[in-house]
Structure formats: C-alpha cells, structure tokens
Design a protein around this motif. Structure first.
Motif, mmCIF file in Angstrom:
data_model
loop_
_atom_site.group_PDB
_atom_site.id
_atom_site.type_symbol
_atom_site.label_atom_id
_atom_site.label_comp_id
_atom_site.label_asym_id
_atom_site.label_seq_id
_atom_site.Cartn_x
_atom_site.Cartn_y
_atom_site.Cartn_z
ATOM 1 N N GLU A 203 -7.133 3.362 -3.606
ATOM 2 C CA GLU A 203 -6.188 2.409 -3.007
ATOM 3 C C GLU A 203 -6.719 1.896 -1.668
ATOM 4 O OE1 GLU A 203 -1.994 3.694 -2.941
ATOM 5 O OE2 GLU A 203 -2.635 5.321 -4.260
ATOM 6 N N LEU A 204 -7.248 2.812 -0.865
ATOM 7 C CA LEU A 204 -7.760 2.417 0.449
ATOM 8 C C LEU A 204 -8.932 1.459 0.311
ATOM 9 C CD1 LEU A 204 -7.808 2.610 3.516
ATOM 10 C CD2 LEU A 204 -9.118 4.746 3.307
ATOM 11 N N PHE B 44 0.706 4.525 -0.128
ATOM 12 C CA PHE B 44 0.512 5.700 0.729
ATOM 13 C C PHE B 44 0.786 5.389 2.199
ATOM 14 C CE2 PHE B 44 -3.866 3.959 0.835
ATOM 15 C CZ PHE B 44 -4.103 3.956 2.204
ATOM 16 N N SER C 116 -1.344 5.475 8.780
ATOM 17 C CA SER C 116 -1.367 6.488 7.730
ATOM 18 C C SER C 116 -2.673 7.271 7.735
ATOM 19 C CB SER C 116 -1.166 5.822 6.365
ATOM 20 O OG SER C 116 -1.091 6.789 5.347
ATOM 21 N N VAL D 66 0.878 -1.175 0.000
ATOM 22 C CA VAL D 66 0.000 0.000 0.000
ATOM 23 C C VAL D 66 0.913 1.221 0.000
ATOM 24 C CG1 VAL D 66 -1.933 1.153 1.120
ATOM 25 C CG2 VAL D 66 -1.622 -1.323 1.406
ATOM 26 N N ALA E 54 -7.691 11.517 -2.560
ATOM 27 C CA ALA E 54 -6.734 11.137 -3.590
ATOM 28 C C ALA E 54 -6.358 9.661 -3.502
ATOM 29 C CB ALA E 54 -5.473 12.004 -3.485
ATOM 30 N N HIS E 55 -6.338 9.127 -2.282
ATOM 31 C CA HIS E 55 -5.940 7.730 -2.095
ATOM 32 C C HIS E 55 -7.126 6.814 -1.811
ATOM 33 C CE1 HIS E 55 -1.745 9.364 -0.886
ATOM 34 N NE2 HIS E 55 -1.706 8.896 -2.123
ATOM 35 N N ASP E 56 -8.337 7.304 -2.018
ATOM 36 C CA ASP E 56 -9.513 6.500 -1.667
ATOM 37 C C ASP E 56 -9.616 5.209 -2.482
ATOM 38 O OD1 ASP E 56 -10.208 8.218 0.287
ATOM 39 O OD2 ASP E 56 -12.035 8.980 -0.656
ATOM 40 N N TYR F 223 -1.460 9.398 4.097
ATOM 41 C CA TYR F 223 -2.714 9.271 3.353
ATOM 42 C C TYR F 223 -3.239 10.651 2.973
ATOM 43 C CZ TYR F 223 -7.811 8.782 2.911
ATOM 44 O OH TYR F 223 -9.109 8.865 2.499
#
Length: 436
Positions: free
Chosen positions: A413-414, A363, A393, A361, A409-411, A405
């Motif tokens: 990936e999350l 971030f 994070s 992951v 922007a990282h949703d 995090y």
C-alpha cells in the motif's frame, strides 16, 4: 498480486519460463529450451522432465495455503525472505545450513535457494501477472539468463552444485530468491510465527537481518527510467541545487525499504516548513496593517495584530513547532505544479491517478484525492492531508493507536504512495535550483 492465485498448471509454468527463455516449449518428455540449454560446469541443462513437473505441481496441489510468497503444507512451509543485510551476507552465514530445534515439535529450519515446487509457484505467478516484469531486478534476471546460456560464467550462490540437475533448479537460481523452509514433526504448527521468530534470532545473533516477503515483493515495481534520457543524450546539469535536498533525494532513490524512501522525499518538503509558515504569518500581519480600516491610533486594531501573532506562537508551543499540515499545504501551493505532477504520474503508471481518486490509504486513514479536480485549492488541501496522514502513520507507533502502519505488512500500500511523494519532492528541489 492476486490474493488467491490460480492453481499452478503446466500451461502457467511454461508461460512463466518463457518470460525468461522465450524459446521454451512443451514436448512429450517435458519442457525444453529449443535453441540449446545452459551450461553448468561440463553439463548442458535444457529440460524439465515430465516427472519433475508432475512432482512439483502435485506438491503445490497438496498445500493448505499458497501465495506467491509462501507455501504451507500440513507439516512444513516455505517462505520467501528478503535479506536486508545483503544477499552475500546471508549466504555467508546461513545459506544451505540446516538448523534443528530439539523441542517436542521437532522443528527444522533451512535458508537457501527455493525448492523446485516453490520455483514452479514463482514461475506460475509470473505468468499470471505482467506487472511483475516492471520490477527493477527483471532486467538483471534476463541479462544473467542470457549470459549463463552464452557461457559467460554467471554465478549466483554456487551454480556448480547444480551440475546434472534440472532446468527448474537453474531457474530457481536465476530468480534470485532466498527462502526459509521449515518442517515439523507435528501438524497444527504456526509456521509464520516460527519464521518470524527465526529471523529475529538470526538478526540478534548474527546481525543478518531479513524479513518475510510479501506478495508484492517478487518483482515489485520501483520508480525507474521515468522521463529519463537515453545514456547517449544525457547532458550536463544546468542548475545547481541545495545540497541538503539532494542528499535526501539520493537517499530516497537508493532506499530499498518503502518507509525510508517515502520519508526521504517527505523531508525535502519538510525542509521549508518553518520558512513558509513564518512567511505566511508575516503576510497576515502585513495585510492587516496595510488595510485601509487599520489605524495605529486605535488600541483594538493594534491588539488584533498582537492576537494574530500570539495565536501563531501558542500554536507553535502547543504543537512543538509549526502547523505541519498547513506548512505542507503552503509548500505544495508555492513549489508544486499540479499539472506537471499529473503528467509525471501518468508517465509512471496511467492507472495511478484513478487509484488516488478512488482509494484512500487505510493504514493511515488518509483521504482520497482527485488530482484532476477543477478547483486547484481543494486539490492542494486534499493532497497535503493525504501526504501528511501517511507520514504520521509512518513515524508514530503507539500501541493501540489507530490507524497505524505495520512494517512490511503495509509496504505494498505504501509503495503506491511513493510516486506521489517523489514527484512532488522533485519539483520542490527544482524550484530551489539556481542557474549555473
């Protein structure tokens, strides 16, 4: 979603429309619904004429940047936005209003339904990626489309204003997408910065919160109907569960924001950190004092016990609590069956195990984890480390700290990490259930 979507074409547009209305077909005059159109007020709308198609696709061909969630031209841009205060709230205050800035750039903002060219881009994106149909709103879109065609009086925003319009306008309403359109008199304007500034201004003054959409937002899949029974076979529960755990779980299931969803499930495991850490300390001391080599008459043996306790206490003081990563590892060891976790993940998406094995992951700087590895102890350690680093994070946001995090922007990936956390948390809840 692909980072560089294929150029929108008539073929993609037709395929996207057919995801909503399968009887759509192309004719010399345009794209029509072969089995009759939708009724808006006193008008039946069943066609997107060739001129409208050419205009929309021609406009998209002139973009300087194009993704499923944003379109940029030289002097204007259009962004998908995700209302966080509810669509009705945003519609009440801002829908359809044009707000002008008197500055030198002559910027104009408008929030409302998507433009025809943006609708065309959404439909082409839908045609390209079947994963979009896993989104929780797709069943609603299809139901509304069916009801609208059957004259059931479906209303989203004000459909009456579409009377006499194009089928493309109707599809824009059915897609339940809100956009922010920005135009400027000059070129070289940073429209993304203007969009974010506008959303902050709206939230500050109206409590109408929204964010810019990401490419994963259009129909982004959520965990739903995994291992769920059909309504007819749904029976009564046979166990009772801890109320605190149930409340965390319900918050996770209901959450629309990935960060809140992930942390809600994490809190279920965190609930037992203190207990399992203390249990481990007790077990360490018990093993030492029951070892045949231990003697209460030897000072060094007793001091070794004292040292074990002191080390644990110092760790608690220095870290402000228990060693959370180790505590998480113990929770997983005790309450999570890896084979069952693998089965749940496969039922959700048979590609996700490969994703965890091949990808960390970024971030969170979290490691890869092979849930099918032979050594279960190593699997548990890697799983605990991945989950804990993602959690850190999310909750730590010091400036300059990496990894970190970035909200929204990282949703995407999350969201890939949520099934791992949810299915593990479910086992923790079930492990503490009591037969009724």
């Amino acid at each position: 979603m692909p980072e560089s979507p294929a150029e929108p074409t008539r073929e993609l547009l037709l395929k996207g429309i057919q995801k909503i209305y399968p009887d759509a077909e192309e004719t010399p005059s345009g794209i029509i619904l072969a089995n009759g159109g939708v009724r808006i007020a006193k008008t039946e709308i069943d066609e997107i004429c060739t001129a409208e198609i050419d205009e929309a696709l021609g406009s998209l061909a002139g973009t300087t940047s194009l993704t499923p969630s944003a379109a940029h031209w030289e002097t204007r841009a259009e962004f998908m936005i995700i209302p966080l205060s509810g669509h009705a709230f945003f519609d009440r205050y801002l829908d359809g209003k044009q707000i002008e800035d008197s500055g030198e750039n002559g910027v104009t903002y408008r929030i409302g339904g998507p433009s025809r060219e943006f609708v065309a881009q959404l439909l082409c994106s839908l045609a390209e990626n079947d994963q979009l149909e896993k989104g929780s709103r797709w069943s609603l879109i299809r139901r509304r489309a069916k009801n609208l065609r059957g004259g059931a009086g479906v209303r989203y925003r004000t459909l009456d204003r579409l009377e006499g319009g194009s089928l493309l306008d109707v599809l824009g309403e059915l897609l339940m997408t809100t956009t922010l359109q920005i135009s400027a008199k000059k070129t070289g304007v940073d429209f993304t910065n203007l969009a974010n500034s506008f959303l902050f201004h709206a939230a500050y003054n109206l409590d109408a919160a929204a964010r810019l959409g990401g490419d994963a937002d259009f129909g982004s899949p959520r965990i739903q109907r995994v291992r769920r029974s059909a309504e007819a076979s749904f029976d009564a529960p046979r166990q009772s569960y801890k109320i605190d755990l149930v409340h965390h779980y319900l918050m996770g299931v209901a959450a629309e924001i990935p960060l809140l969803e992930y942390l809600s499930y994490y809190h279920i495991a965190e609930h037992f950190f203190g207990a399992v850490f203390n249990d481990e300390l007790v077990e360490q001391v018990r093993k030492k004092i029951t070892d045949p080599s231990f003697s209460v008459r030897r000072a060094k043996d007793v001091q070794a016990i004292i040292k074990t306790v002191n080390v644990a206490q110092r760790q608690v003081r220095e870290e402000g609590g228990v060693n959370e990563q180790r505590a998480l590892e113990i929770v997983i060891e005790r309450f999570v069956n890896i084979d069952r976790l693998v089965q749940d993940l496969n039922a959700w998406d048979d590609s996700v195990l490969r994703h965890y094995k091949e990808n960390g992951v970024p971030f969170a700087d979290a490691p890869k984890v092979d849930l099918l590895a032979a050594e279960e102890g190593e699997v548990v350690k890697a799983l605990a480390k991945r989950i804990y680093k993602v959690r850190n994070s999310l909750v730590h946001a010091k400036e300059g700290a990496l990894p970190k995090y970035a909200p929204f922007a990282h949703d995407a990936e999350l969201s890939r990490e949520i099934p791992l956390m949810r299915f593990a948390a479910e086992q923790v809840v079930i492990a503490h259930g009591k037969v009724m």
